[in-house]
Every structure is written in C-alpha cells, then in structure tokens.
Design a protein around this motif. Structure first.
Motif, short mmCIF file in Angstrom:
data_model
loop_
_atom_site.label_atom_id
_atom_site.label_comp_id
_atom_site.label_asym_id
_atom_site.label_seq_id
_atom_site.Cartn_x
_atom_site.Cartn_y
_atom_site.Cartn_z
N ILE A 79 8.64 -16.44 15.06
CA ILE A 79 9.42 -15.34 14.50
C ILE A 79 8.49 -14.54 13.59
O ILE A 79 7.91 -15.09 12.65
CB ILE A 79 10.64 -15.84 13.72
N ILE A 80 8.35 -13.25 13.89
CA ILE A 80 7.42 -12.40 13.13
C ILE A 80 8.17 -11.17 12.65
O ILE A 80 8.68 -10.39 13.46
CB ILE A 80 6.23 -11.97 14.00
N ALA A 81 8.25 -11.00 11.35
CA ALA A 81 8.99 -9.86 10.77
C ALA A 81 8.03 -8.72 10.46
O ALA A 81 6.88 -8.92 10.07
CB ALA A 81 9.71 -10.30 9.50
N ALA A 82 8.53 -7.51 10.63
CA ALA A 82 7.78 -6.33 10.20
C ALA A 82 7.71 -6.30 8.68
O ALA A 82 8.53 -6.91 7.99
CB ALA A 82 8.45 -5.06 10.72
N ALA A 83 6.72 -5.61 8.15
CA ALA A 83 6.62 -5.46 6.70
C ALA A 83 7.81 -4.66 6.18
O ALA A 83 8.30 -3.76 6.86
CB ALA A 83 5.32 -4.77 6.33
N PRO A 84 8.29 -4.95 4.98
CA PRO A 84 9.40 -4.19 4.41
C PRO A 84 8.91 -2.90 3.77
O PRO A 84 7.72 -2.75 3.46
CB PRO A 84 9.95 -5.14 3.35
N VAL A 85 9.81 -1.97 3.58
CA VAL A 85 9.51 -0.78 2.79
C VAL A 85 9.57 -1.17 1.32
O VAL A 85 10.53 -1.79 0.88
CB VAL A 85 10.52 0.35 3.09
N LYS A 86 8.53 -0.82 0.57
CA LYS A 86 8.50 -1.12 -0.86
C LYS A 86 8.68 0.18 -1.64
O LYS A 86 8.09 1.20 -1.31
CB LYS A 86 7.18 -1.81 -1.24
N MET A 87 9.51 0.11 -2.67
CA MET A 87 9.92 1.31 -3.38
C MET A 87 9.12 1.52 -4.67
O MET A 87 8.91 0.59 -5.45
CB MET A 87 11.40 1.26 -3.70
N MET A 88 8.69 2.75 -4.88
CA MET A 88 8.03 3.15 -6.12
C MET A 88 9.07 3.45 -7.20
O MET A 88 8.93 3.06 -8.35
CB MET A 88 7.15 4.38 -5.86
N THR A 89 10.13 4.18 -6.80
CA THR A 89 11.29 4.41 -7.65
C THR A 89 12.52 4.18 -6.77
O THR A 89 12.40 3.76 -5.62
CB THR A 89 11.32 5.83 -8.23
N ASP A 90 13.70 4.52 -7.30
CA ASP A 90 14.91 4.25 -6.52
C ASP A 90 14.97 5.07 -5.24
O ASP A 90 15.63 4.67 -4.27
CB ASP A 90 16.16 4.50 -7.37
N VAL A 91 14.28 6.21 -5.18
CA VAL A 91 14.33 7.04 -3.97
C VAL A 91 12.95 7.33 -3.38
O VAL A 91 12.86 7.99 -2.34
CB VAL A 91 15.05 8.38 -4.25
N VAL A 92 11.89 6.86 -4.02
CA VAL A 92 10.53 7.18 -3.55
C VAL A 92 9.85 5.90 -3.08
O VAL A 92 9.56 5.00 -3.87
CB VAL A 92 9.70 7.83 -4.68
N PRO A 93 9.55 5.81 -1.77
CA PRO A 93 8.87 4.61 -1.26
C PRO A 93 7.35 4.71 -1.40
O PRO A 93 6.79 5.81 -1.43
CB PRO A 93 9.26 4.59 0.22
N TYR A 94 6.70 3.55 -1.51
CA TYR A 94 5.25 3.52 -1.36
C TYR A 94 4.91 3.80 0.10
O TYR A 94 5.74 3.61 1.00
CB TYR A 94 4.70 2.15 -1.75
N THR A 95 3.69 4.24 0.34
CA THR A 95 3.24 4.45 1.72
C THR A 95 3.35 3.14 2.49
O THR A 95 2.87 2.11 2.03
CB THR A 95 1.80 4.97 1.74
N PHE A 96 3.98 3.21 3.65
CA PHE A 96 4.22 2.00 4.43
C PHE A 96 2.95 1.55 5.16
O PHE A 96 2.22 2.36 5.73
CB PHE A 96 5.32 2.25 5.45
N ARG A 97 2.71 0.25 5.12
CA ARG A 97 1.65 -0.35 5.94
C ARG A 97 2.22 -1.57 6.65
O ARG A 97 2.82 -2.44 6.02
CB ARG A 97 0.44 -0.77 5.11
N GLN A 98 2.03 -1.62 7.96
CA GLN A 98 2.60 -2.69 8.75
C GLN A 98 1.92 -4.03 8.48
O GLN A 98 0.71 -4.08 8.21
CB GLN A 98 2.49 -2.36 10.24
#
Length: 489
Positions: A79-98
């Motif tokens: 079972i291999i999960a994709a990386a999660p989206v990590k948030m910088m603020t409540d509405v601003v995500p960090y740049t996604f990296r798989q």
C-alpha cells in the motif's frame, strides 16, 4: 508571401519533437484534456508518446511494479500513499512534491491517491473525487479514467470505495507492506488494517522500494545527468554574480532563477549559502547576511528535474582570491575530494571511502596544526567534520536511506563525495583558521569501468576559480565554460 516563406524555412529546420508539437496543436480537432499533470498530448515539448512522466515510459513503470512484486511474498500486498498537501496558512498550501515511492511506482504527480500492488490485483489505484468547486479553485485532477488510461493501472476506483474494496484485499493477503512515514488514515483506520497490524502482519515497504531505486536505469541516469548539468550551469552563473552581489540571499535567488530558466521544477532543498562563519554551519539556511570582503562563501545547492535531484557544493572567495590560510585548507579538501573520487568503483562502499577520507584529513589537519596527536584525535576530528563523506542520490537528496553505507557499490548507483571542514570562531586553534567553512561536493555515478563525475563540468581548482572570477574574457564566455565530466576507466 513573406510570412509563408518564413514559416516554410522554420519548418525545414525544426526538430521531430517540434514538428510533432506543431502538428498536435495546429491540425488536431480534439480538445486537449487536462489530467492534472503534463502528458504527451498537452506538453509535447516535454514528453514523447508512450511516456508517463518526462523521460520515463509506461513500460518502465510497469517493469518497476513487476520487480516490486518479485520482492513481496506470496499474497503480499503493498500500500503506497501519495504525499499529502501541506498548508502554509489556512488557505495557502506549500508547493506540492510527490512522495518518491508513489511517484516511482505510478508516475502520478498529484495528491490524494492511494496505490495498492499485489500479484492478484496488479496495480489498483484509488483516486480522489474532485467536485466542481475543487476544479474551479484548484484545477483538474486525475480520476479513475486517467488512472487506467495514463498511469496504466489494472483497476481503479474512487476513494469513496476504498474502505470496502481495500478491506477485502487486506483480509485476503498474507502480509502488508507500507511506508509508515507516509501512511494516511484513509487505510490505517480500517478495521482490517488494524487487525493485520495487531497480528504483526504489517512491514516496512521502504526496504523493498529503496532496493529498486538504489540502482538507476539508463532513462533515470539521463535525467540525473541533465539535473546535474542544470545545477552546474546555474552555480557557474552564480559564482560570477557573487563578485558584484556578495549577499547570501541574492546568490540563493540567482541560483534558483538560473535553474528554473533551464527547466528545473524546483530546488532539491533549501540552498545553503554560508558566507564567512556561516559556512561552518553544515545546514545553514537563513541566507540573510552580506558576505564580508575577503570571506569565503559555501554554496550547497541542487535542483530537481522531473523527479530526479542534483546535489553539489563549491566554496570560493567572491573577492576573487583565497587568503593563504583559506587556500591551505581548500587544497587539503580538494585533494581529499579527488582521491576519494578515485576510490569510487564497483565493490567498494561509502563506508570504506569515508574511512579513507578521515585518515587523509586527520593527517592533513595535524600537519597544519588544527589537530593534536593525542588519544582523542577522532573526537577532535568530528568537531571539525561530523558528516559522512557522502550519501546516495536519486529521487531524494539522501536517497534510499534503508540501504546501508557498507553495501558494496555497483553500476547504476549515484553517490556524493563531499569532504568538508567546519571551524567555529571559538575553536581552540590558530586564529587564522577560525570561522572558516569549506566543502567540495561532487556527484559520482558508479559505472562498469569505474566512475563518472556528473558534476565534473563545475570548476573546483583554485586557478580555475580565480580565472573565472577575475578574467573578463572568461567572464564573457561563462555560458560556454569548457568543462567536461570526469570519467574513470
């Protein structure tokens, strides 16, 4: 007529890939379908037909899955999960990296999915279900159809069906394998999973995936060479820039700009730009000081190209010349770098190369008075350099962490060679050495015949650095620096 003539002349000189791109854009009546990441149809300048990600074909992804299945026991399930989206603020995500493992097996560069691999089910992908609101605010994402058509999954389902389908898969399996560092509650909260875990049936998948990722295919090595070349060209331009803009933040920005202008998607890690005493902080990251005249600057940098990273370090004086004490230390580090690279060949280990580097540097540090010949010499040495001589490199900067450094190297493995010395101001040593940090790092590919230095085009000799910074003729030609990769046979 003039426009028609110019168009005909352009087409005569166009490459096959350019012609393919023109054809697909000009004469296709089909609407390009956005699947959330580049495809040969939407980005013909990046991907050839048959590729899932730039440079890596569907056949190679399928081969990876089959090799992973060979490492699993009968009725084993990965079972291999994709990386999660990590948030910088409540509405601003960090740049996604798989996540590297998820990317290595599926080619999917998007969050929210879970891949399951087993002999009975093949590759089964559970895909996120985007709402119209999601598409409006975040764009299209890959769904079930894309998993089957683009990622070549054997079966695919929306995430809403995961609890029932995956629970049954788990119950029928003999052992489970997953990466605990990237585990998500979507499957760990399942009763079937928790029962398997309580019965000792859950194992670490990284030992298997890192084994596969440790040696690179010819397609992967092509991407790693390109990533290294981009980083070398960018750092070369940054070195030239350092004489007129000796500021850590500006040099960091310059390097990132030059990498991105050459096609890199992101930095491999936050650039280390340590001027003066900051160079003695191994993972310095503030990058907020002006570099004083006469001080060295240490830049440990790398970029990522289509999932494969580079990593190199150079240390130089932006003013254009080393002081005697700086050059004395630099020459010792440079000689250690060269001698350790010569040891890189099939059958040796990073641990053996590290031991040799420690012996060489201890001898050199004693000769110049940095170390005293006493019983605690190794302890004193580790105050000057607590790091290993190198690490594995690939999809992650410190790649394949489950593979030990005492593992005999073999062709297709990429490592770094990075001797360094980090002398704080308060160290009890001659004052002219205090506050100096120097590291010289290269990427080395192990080959059948020996080694290939992927960063060999980046100058590191004192005379070459001085010429680069001081000779206006070389400065004018810096874009075509006549460096070559170092190859041993």
């Amino acid at each position: 007529m003039a426009l028609r003539f110019l168009a005909r002349k352009f087409l005569q000189g166009a490459s096959p890939r350019q012609l393919q791109a023109i054809s697909s854009r000009s004469f296709s009546s089909k609407r390009m379908i956005d699947v959330g990441q580049p495809t040969p149809a939407t980005h013909p300048e990046l991907l050839n037909e048959g590729e899932i990600t730039p440079g890596i074909t569907a056949e190679e992804y399928i081969s990876r899955r089959n090799r992973l299945l060979d490492l699993l026991p009968d009725k084993g399930l990965a079972i291999i999960a994709a990386a999660p989206v990590k948030m910088m603020t409540d509405v601003v995500p960090y740049t996604f990296r798989q996540d590297a493992d998820y990317s290595y097996i599926t080619g999917c560069q998007q969050p929210g999915g879970i891949a399951v691999l087993g002999r009975e089910c093949g590759l089964c992908m559970f895909m996120p279900e985007a709402t119209p609101h999601d598409v409006l605010w975040q764009g299209h994402v890959a769904g079930v159809d894309v998993a089957l058509e683009i990622f070549k999954a054997d079966s695919a389902y929306p995430m809403s069906r995961l609890p029932k389908i995956l629970s049954e898969m788990i119950r029928q399996s003999s052992r489970l394998f997953h990466n605990a560092n990237t585990a998500v509650s979507a499957y760990t909260n399942l009763e079937a999973y928790q029962l398997a875990a309580s019965n000792g049936k859950v194992n670490n998948l990284s030992a298997c995936t890192h084994e596969l990722r440790w040696t690179k295919s010819s397609a992967e090595l092509k991407l790693m060479r390109e990533s290294a070349s981009i980083a070398c060209q960018a750092l070369l331009q940054t070195m030239m820039h350092s004489k007129v803009c000796p500021h850590e933040a500006m040099l960091s920005a310059k390097f990132e700009y030059e990498c991105r202008m050459r096609g890199a998607q992101r930095m491999a890690f936050n650039p280390v730009v340590g001027g003066g005493n900051n160079g003695s902080v191994i993972h310095y990251s503030r990058n907020d000081q002006k570099i004083a005249d006469g001080n060295l600057v240490l830049m440990d940098v790398g970029c990522e190209l289509h999932g494969y990273v580079s990593d190199l370090t150079r240390t130089w004086p932006p003013c254009g010349s080393f002081s005697p004490s700086q050059q004395e230390l630099y020459d010792l580090l440079l000689q250690t770098n060269k001698e350790c690279i010569k040891l890189c060949k099939p059958g040796t280990t990073i641990q053996e190369i590290h031991k040799y580097s420690v012996e060489m540097l201890c001898k050199g540090f004693k000769e110049i008075g940095l170390l005293k010949d006493d019983q605690s010499i190794l302890h004193s040495y580790h105050q000057l350099n607590p790091t290993s001589i190198g690490h594995y490199l690939g999809m992650d900067v410190h790649d394949c962490s489950t593979v030990n450094y005492d593992r005999p190297l073999k062709p297709g493995v990429v490592i770094t060679i990075e001797p360094g010395v980090y002398i704080p101001y308060n160290l009890d040593c001659p004052e002219w050495y205090q506050g100096i940090g120097i590291r010289i790092e290269d990427e080395v590919l192990i080959t059948d015949a020996g080694y290939e230095v992927l960063t060999g085009s980046m100058p590191k000799e004192v005379k070459h650095i001085a010429a680069l910074l001081n000779d206006c003729n070389i400065a004018a030609q810096v874009g075509g620096w006549n460096g070559v990769r170092d190859v041993s046979i």
